[in-house]
Every structure is written in structure tokens, then in C-alpha cells.
Scaffold this motif. Structure first.
Motif: not given
Lengths: 285, 313
Positions: A30-31, A33-34, A37, B140, B144-145, B148-149, B152, B158, B188
């Protein structure tokens, strides 16, 4: 070492490496990907359509996020500082004093916010604050109430970090200082404190990032005009994907990585220096 | 009575900040007072609100005690609890929260145990690097993490693009806003909480036990099941509790990745307060969630205390 087990251990080693690689891929996907993108020129989901810095420039004019970021920094600074002070007190009480009245309850209360769902902590703090306001007319919800919530959460984390360092520290150092005539407070300031500065710094950074990132407690405890950055991001993320959020993510990841790497290098250096001094002290002339 | 009198006298004479044990007392008193004010009192207030009436005008909730014509009346409203008990939706939500927390814990254990095991068996020189790589995501943003999913797992995200490009599927799979995406997000987010205590436990293991087992004729697999796993029991318990307890009440992940059919108690609580504005109901739900997680929490604390005691000897 063992006989005839080479094929087996070879297999085991590669299985281990594979498992670790897949695990790290999962943690970092995910990191990555962020970051990738955030440079995407299109607005469409996650379809790559060319490199662009468009979202970064849009971010610079996004006043909602920028003012939220300033507020988050301020609250994070305040709550990291208070969390470390309170957490150090708690850790010190738990490691130095084996027996005092209410130790079990104390210990449970210190670590409870670590696992207690944040919705519950947030709601109970909020209901207390609202009841107080009915009776005393204060406090208004805002920066100070968010600070209170973040301090409660941060204190638990700080206590764990400092406590593990205090337990590593050998008792003999403090005892030697006492034998040499140090008073209790002198032992603390001259022996204990210099020995735990690394742990204090780690705890401060950890509680700082925790506060910078917190959504749930902030949502319960914020008032009008105290919208922190995570609250802005969360309300946008609920609606869907927002490429500006990717840009925020990439920037925070960059800042955090630099900070962590610099800190790790400094730690490694200090550690090497201390080891050198120790070995020099123990080598007979 | 004597300890109380003593306490009062100490408080009045300020002996606890001037006497011999002053330093010690301040060190204990400062965090205690903070925790009492910010942790204990709020829970008592929640308990009280959960038992009170909403109807009283002007005040958000009615008083428990009232004084009428020389009679003190204690009014306890248990209607909220009865309502929760009678309403199937609440029961289903509690059960489904427990279910998702249990699934998350089990998957984290299955992925995390081998991970921690291979980390602990890696060369000592690279262990700190492996450890730091697990810790780094902590620094981090969690929000935000998780966000991000969304990108995906989305229909044109993705993973679907990859699967279509590889020819595995023709149509994009619907993964986002289902229980699948919820579990992926929870696993996760909580995996490091499983890995870290397990690693700390496994790295300390005395390898001579395994050598002894091998000498006595145990196969590596037998040695693993009968020596490594039992010795790492406390690590397994700690990891499982650190994953299970917070995930029962998780709010952010179900809100961002879960679908409308994925019932989680944290979301119900949030809606009860923010959408329905029903304080008494929100409080009752809170009290029941606390009761629900009190047992695993007690196990966790007992484990932690055993570990603390072990460290000092």
C-alpha cells in the motif's frame, strides 16, 4: 552441524526467505502504491496515465488540508510532550516500586488504552466533557480536548517504551550511585535520566506520529474550527479516492522515512560510541 | 478505617509531598490522578448515562437520584439494555464483531508466526534490519495505509487490473466493500502487532532444547510442534490479544473498506452517537463492549505481569 540434512535445511532456508519476502511485500504494497499513484496524471481510480505533479500543486492550494496540517502538528507536539512526561512517571513507578497500594489497578490502567478500542475511549471522554460542560460551563471542545485524548493514548505507548528501557538498565548503576552518596533525586537526574534519553526520544517520536495520525479520538473530541488533517483525509477517503490524498501520503512518507533513517543512524553511532567507551573502561592497562 | 484516616491526615498535612517518600509518592500520584480523571471517571459517567433517562428537558439525561417529599428515589433505567437484548440486530452485530476479530487474529497468527520464526532464525547481523522493516510502517500514517487498499482492491484497482492482464479473470472481481476487503485491511493493519511479541519471544529461545530433541531422535517438525510452539505460548497469547481486543471495536477499517453488510460494533456505536444522537443507547452499547473485552483484557494483563515479573528475576 547435522548430517545428511543439507537438502532439508536448504529448502527450509528458501522457504523462510520466500515467506519473509511475501510478508514484507504485503506490508509495503500500500505504501508503494500511494507513492506511485501520487504522480499519476489521471483522476480515474488507479489507472496509470502518465507522470504528473498535478496533485502536488493542487495540494499546495488546498487550504483545508494545509490548515489541518498546521493544527495537527501543534496538537502532536503538545501531546507527545505531555505523554512522555506522564508515561515516564508511570513507567518509573512500575519498575522502581514493586509494592504500593493499587499497583495492580495502576498497571492495568496504564496499559488499557493500548488495547481498548478508540471508539470507546473517545465516546467516554466526550460524554465526560459534555457532562462537565453542563455543570461547570467548560471546556469547549477543541484543541485542548483533543490534546487530553491524545495524551491518554500516548501515555500508554510512552510508558511501554520507557518501561522496557528501565528494565534493561541494570539496578547496580543506581545502587552504586547511592553507595557513593547520591540522594534519590540525584540518582534520577545524574544516572537514570541520561541512560534513558534514547527511549525518551523514541517515545516522543512515536507518540508524536500517533497523535498526527489519530482519527477516532480527534473526531469525538474536536469542535467546530478544530479539524485536524486526519479528519479532513478521513472525510474525503470515505467518499472515495482522492488523488490529493495520495500526494499527502507521499509527502508524509518521505518526511517520516528521512526522520526515521536519520534517527536510526544517530542511534547506531551513539551505541557504537558507548560500546567503545565501555570496552575501553573494562580493558586492563 | 485507619488507612483512610491516615490517608486523609497525609493529604491535609501534605506529608506525601514533603515527607521521606516524597519523590516516590509524586511519581505514583501524578499519573494516577491523570488516569483517574481521563480514564476511570469517563467510564463511570458512561455507566451512569447508560442507566439514565433521556427525557428530562434541558439536560441531556435525567438524574439517577431524586428527592421528593422526604424520600430519596433511585431511578435506574434498564430499558436500553433490555432493548439491546431484545433487538436481534445488536446481537448479530456483537457476534459479527467477534467473528471478524477472530478471523483476523487467526489469519495474523498463520501469517505472522512463520514470519516471526524466520526473522528470529535469521543471521543476528540482519535481524535489526528485518525488525526495523516491520516497525517502519508504524511510523507512516495508519489511515493512509488503510486508504491505499481502496485503490488496490477496487473494481478498476491495481489487483483486478493485474488479474485481468494475467488472464486469470475476464471480469473484474468485486472485492471492495465486502467482508473480504474488511478482513484484508484488518489483517494488514494488525499483523505487526502479532509479529513483534512473537519475534521477541522466539528470538530468546534457548536453541539447546532443539539440539537435545534432535539428539533424542526428534524430526525437525516434531521438535517444532513439541518444543518451539509450547515455548512460544506466551508470545502467541500476547500477539493474539493485541490483535483481537482492538479489532473487536475497530471503526476506521470497517468504515473505509467494509461494506454495508459487514456489521461491526464500533460503527454502530459511532452511528448511535453521531447520527441518532442517542447518548443513553451509545453508552449502553459501550458498557456491553467493555464487558465483552474485559475477559481477554484480563488475560492480557496477567500475561504482561508474568512477563514483567520474569524480566526482573
Amino acid at each position: 552441524m547435522s548430517t545428511g540434512n543439507n537438502a532439508h535445511s536448504f529448502l527450509q532456508r528458501w522457504f523462510g526467505r520466500g515467506w519473509l519476502s511475501l510478508g514484507y511485500l504485503f506490508l509495503y504494497l500500500p505504501i508503494i502504491v500511494l507513492i506511485v499513484f501520487s504522480f499519476n496524471s489521471s483522476r480515474q481510480d488507479m489507472v496509470w496515465s502518465g507522470f504528473s505533479l498535478r496533485w502536488y500543486s493542487e495540494l499546495m492550494s488546498d487550504t483545508e488540508i494545509i490548515s489541518g496540517f498546521g493544527l495537527s502538528l501543534k496538537i502532536a507536539f503538545m501531546s507527545a510532550t505531555s505523554s512522555v512526561i506522564l508515561g515516564t512517571f508511570a513507567a518509573f513507578a512500575l519498575t522502581s516500586y514493586q509494592r504500593f497500594r493499587g499497583r495492580t489497578v495502576f498497571s492495568a490502567m496504564v496499559s488499557a488504552p493500548l488495547v481498548m478500542p478508540e471508539v470507546i475511549i473517545g465516546l467516554s471522554l466526550l460524554l465526560m466533557l459534555v457532562s462537565m460542560q453542563k455543570v461547570f460551563g467548560f471546556p469547549e471542545r477543541g484543541v485542548l480536548t483533543i490534546w487530553l485524548g491524545h495524551t491518554l493514548l500516548g501515555m500508554a505507548y510512552a510508558a511501554v517504551v520507557v518501561q522496557s528501557r528501565l528494565q534493561e538498565m541494570s539496578k547496580s548503576l543506581a545502587e552504586a550511585a547511592m553507595d557513593l552518596g547520591c540522594r534519590a533525586h540525584q540518582v534520577f537526574f545524574l544516572v537514570t535520566l541520561p541512560n534513558i534519553t534514547q527511549a525518551l526520544a523514541s517515545a516522543w517520536l512515536l507518540t508524536f506520529t500517533l497523535s498526527l495520525d489519530d482519527v477516532v479520538l480527534s473526531a469525538f473530541l474536536s469542535g467546530p474550527g478544530s479539524t485536524t488533517m486526519p479528519l479532513v483525509i478521513f472525510s474525503r477517503a470515505r467518499l472515495g479516492l482522492d488523488p490529493r490524498v495520495n500526494a499527502v501520503a507521499a509527502l508524509t512518507i518521505l518526511a517520516v522515512s528521512i526522520a526515521v533513517i536519520v534517527y536510526a543512524v544517530m542511534l547506531a553511532r551513539a551505541d557504537r560510541r558507548r560500546r567503545k567507551q565501555l570496552s575501553a573502561a573494562y580493558t586492563p592497562d | 478505617m485507619t488507612p483512610i484516616l491516615q490517608l486523609l491526615r497525609n493529604l491535609v498535612t501534605l506529608r506525601w509531598i514533603t515527607g521521606k517518600n516524597a519523590g516516590r509518592n509524586v511519581v505514583i500520584a501524578v499519573p494516577s490522578l491523570f488516569l483517574a480523571a481521563a480514564f476511570l471517571v469517563p467510564f463511570l459517567i458512561v455507566l451512569r448515562i447508560s442507566l439514565s433517562d433521556m427525557e428530562t428537558a434541558g439536560s441531556p439525561f435525567g438524574g439517577l437520584l431524586s428527592y421528593v417529599d422526604g424520600i430519596v428515589v433511585l431511578k435506574v433505567k434498564i430499558a436500553n439494555y433490555l432493548f439491546i437484548a431484545a433487538d436481534e440486530l445488536y446481537l448479530l452485530t456483537y457476534l459479527s464483531s467477534l467473528k471478524y476479530a477472530a478471523i483476523t487474529t487467526a489469519i495474523c497468527l498463520v501469517i505472522g508466526y512463520p514470519f516471526a520464526y524466520f526473522m528470529a532464525r535469521a543471521r543476528p547481523s540482519i535481524r535489526p534490519v528485518l525488525m526495523m522493516l516491520v516497525m517502519l510502517p508504524f511510523w507512516t500514517s495508519f489511515l493512509l495505509r488503510v486508504y491505499a487498499w481502496k485503490g488496490i482492491l477496487a473494481n478498476h484497482g491495481l489487483l483486478n487490473d493485474l488479474l485481468i492482464a494475467l488472464g486469470v479473470v475476464n471480469e473484474p472481481l468485486h472485492m471492495m466493500n465486502t467482508s473480504f476487503s474488511l478482513v484484508v485491511g484488518m489483517v494488514y493493519a494488525y499483523l505487526p502487532f502479532m509479529i513483534l511479541p512473537l519475534y521477541a519471544n522466539l528470538v530468546k529461545m534457548d536453541m539447546r532444547y532443539l539440539e537435545a530433541a534432535a539428539d533424542l531422535g526428534a524430526t525437525p517438525l516434531q521438535a517444532f510442534w513439541r518444543i518451539t510452539v509450547p515455548l512460544s505460548k506466551s508470545g502467541i497469547i500476547a500477539g493474539a490479544m493485541l490483535v483481537f481486543i482492538p479489532s473487536v471495536g475497530e471503526y476506521v477499517i470497517p468504515e473505509l473498506l467494509g461494506g454495508p453488510e459487514t456489521l461491526m460494533i464500533g460503527r454502530v456505536l459511532w452511528d448511535e452517537y453521531f447520527t441518532n444522537n442517542d447518548w443513553a443507547m451509545a453508552s449502553s452499547v459501550t458498557v456491553l463492549v467493555i464487558l465483552l473485552i474485559l475477559v481477554p483484557m484480563a488475560i492480557f494483563n496477567k500475561y504482561k505481569m508474568d512477563q514483567d515479573a520474569g524480566k526482573q528475576t
